[in-house]
Design an enzyme around this catalytic site. Structure first.
Site, PDB file in Angstrom:
ATOM      1  N   CYS A  61     -53.257  11.832  51.652  1.00  0.00           N
ATOM      2  CA  CYS A  61     -54.698  11.699  51.899  1.00  0.00           C
ATOM      3  C   CYS A  61     -55.370  11.776  50.542  1.00  0.00           C
ATOM      4  CB  CYS A  61     -55.181  12.830  52.798  1.00  0.00           C
ATOM      5  SG  CYS A  61     -56.984  12.955  52.929  1.00  0.00           S
ATOM      6  N   CYS A 173     -58.504   5.392  49.906  1.00  0.00           N
ATOM      7  CA  CYS A 173     -58.497   6.139  51.170  1.00  0.00           C
ATOM      8  C   CYS A 173     -57.400   5.514  52.020  1.00  0.00           C
ATOM      9  CB  CYS A 173     -59.854   6.029  51.871  1.00  0.00           C
ATOM     10  SG  CYS A 173     -59.839   6.667  53.569  1.00  0.00           S
TER      11      CYS A 173
END
Lengths: 256, 256
Positions: A61, A173
């Site tokens: 992440c 992302c």
């Protein structure tokens, strides 16, 4: 949820390894949270995995990668790897003198982790843009068509109007690869997109080899932990994992 | 964050009362979480407020109102009020025989709280639609223009194509009043929009009077608690509160 794109690349690259995946679905998304909160949540998540005896931790992440130095210290000597450094290195390989475009969540943009990682090796100019709607769009499956295109223009046109135009755009992302098609159409095919998933898988392979940790035979099936309802995890997760997720392999845990 | 639209209506309606507001910003949004998780988080939040000696608790969130019976039992004899019942009653006042349209988060739609609240008093048909992008759009300030309009058409056209067309549309999420303009344009001015904020303020006023709890003199300034960075709470909060929020009146607390 987006971390499953990284897990997919890892599982494809390293078929001999067994992966334990944890998605903190009760508290997602991390993208709008402060660095302090993200670091605290990331450490709780990492402990849940190390308690199960993993040999290496991947922070799959971008937003949570802000906690990389903190997790490396807290979990030492366990190797911990994030997605920012590999993404920054890949962008510099394409455009050593920049400019480099980075699109990411509000948290990642504010934290400036890509800017720091790139400027540690180069003076290439970096331009960033937060794209808050991309995550909920990807989770809704709204990845193409006029709405997706209009939102992509809203975020990307100002970035691409910059002179000289960025040669490379980091998808900062793990959700954004779901929107790769529409992003390519909006920025033009001459801009290289850097997708952290594949690049991180390469970095993990190198690290396992360096440390002599690479498995030769897969010791069991992958297992998934989540912090909210397992059925939604399995259902939405398949969009990102690109493969069916057996609901029987998904287990709800409490991180608090 | 959307609960601040309810707080605004409450503060305007009840100028003699002091409000303590808690926004669980570290774990927002609640809209995609399971009912179990939402109930657990809502109870933690309510306890943080009752620890400060409040006399009445308003669940100023449609998704969290799923926990109303649970909180009423856990906090008894403290009066606890949610936004669903007042909204359902207001919709029935406009269209006693329906059909009634409800737009809300995924969690509220799945939980079916509006359908139950309406069907407790009427057999009016209820049609529901989850609008997952409305919350991030409102938080980004993307409340008008071609993107907002296209997204509104995507969610609302199928609902309004139903025959007979709903006469009333419940804005079943406290964020949605920020999109009132574009929603009205898309559904047409003949459809009445029910906004929980003002209606809940009326219900709270009635309940305070019934219980003899109404204050006659404001005992101090309002205070805001949040679970992530106070500066973001104050900044984004002003969009929904419609008034400046003094960062000095915002305090970060930990609910775990």
């Amino acid at each position: 949820m987006g971390g499953l794109t990284v897990m997919q690349a890892l599982a494809a690259k390293l078929p001999g390894e067994r992966f334990l995946y944890l998605g903190d679905t009760a508290r997602l998304p991390y993208g709008t949270k402060s660095a302090d909160t993200v670091r605290r949540y990331a450490l709780q998540a990492a402990h849940a995995l190390t308690d199960h005896g993993v040999k290496l931790v991947v922070i799959a992440c971008n937003t949570a990668s802000v906690g990389l130095p903190y997790l490396q210290e807290a979990l030492a000597p366990m190797p911990v790897i994030g997605v920012i450094e590999p993404g920054a290195a890949a962008a510099l390989a394409v455009a050593p003198n920049g400019p480099i475009g980075v699109i990411a969540t509000e948290g990642t943009v504010k934290g400036g982790a890509y800017v720091r990682a790139i400027h540690a090796h180069s003076t290439a100019p970096v331009v960033q843009q937060a794209c808050p709607l991309f995550v909920p769009m990807a989770e809704e499956g709204l990845t193409d068509g006029p709405i997706a295109e209009a939102v992509a223009h809203r975020y990307l046109d100002p970035l691409m109007a910059r002179l000289p135009k960025p040669k490379v755009l980091v998808l900062g992302c793990t959700h954004y690869p779901a929107l790769k098609g529409v992003i390519t159409r909006v920025v033009g095919p001459e801009v290289t997109l850097v997708d952290s998933a594949a690049i991180t898988a390469n970095a993990v392979e190198r690290l396992l080899d360096e440390k002599g940790l690479r498995a030769t035979e897969k010791p069991g099936e992958h297992h998934f932990y989540c912090t909210d309802a397992p059925d939604r995890f399995a259902r939405v997760g398949e969009i990102f994992f690109g493969n069916p997720i057996d609901p029987g392999a998904v287990e709800q845990v409490d991180l608090q």
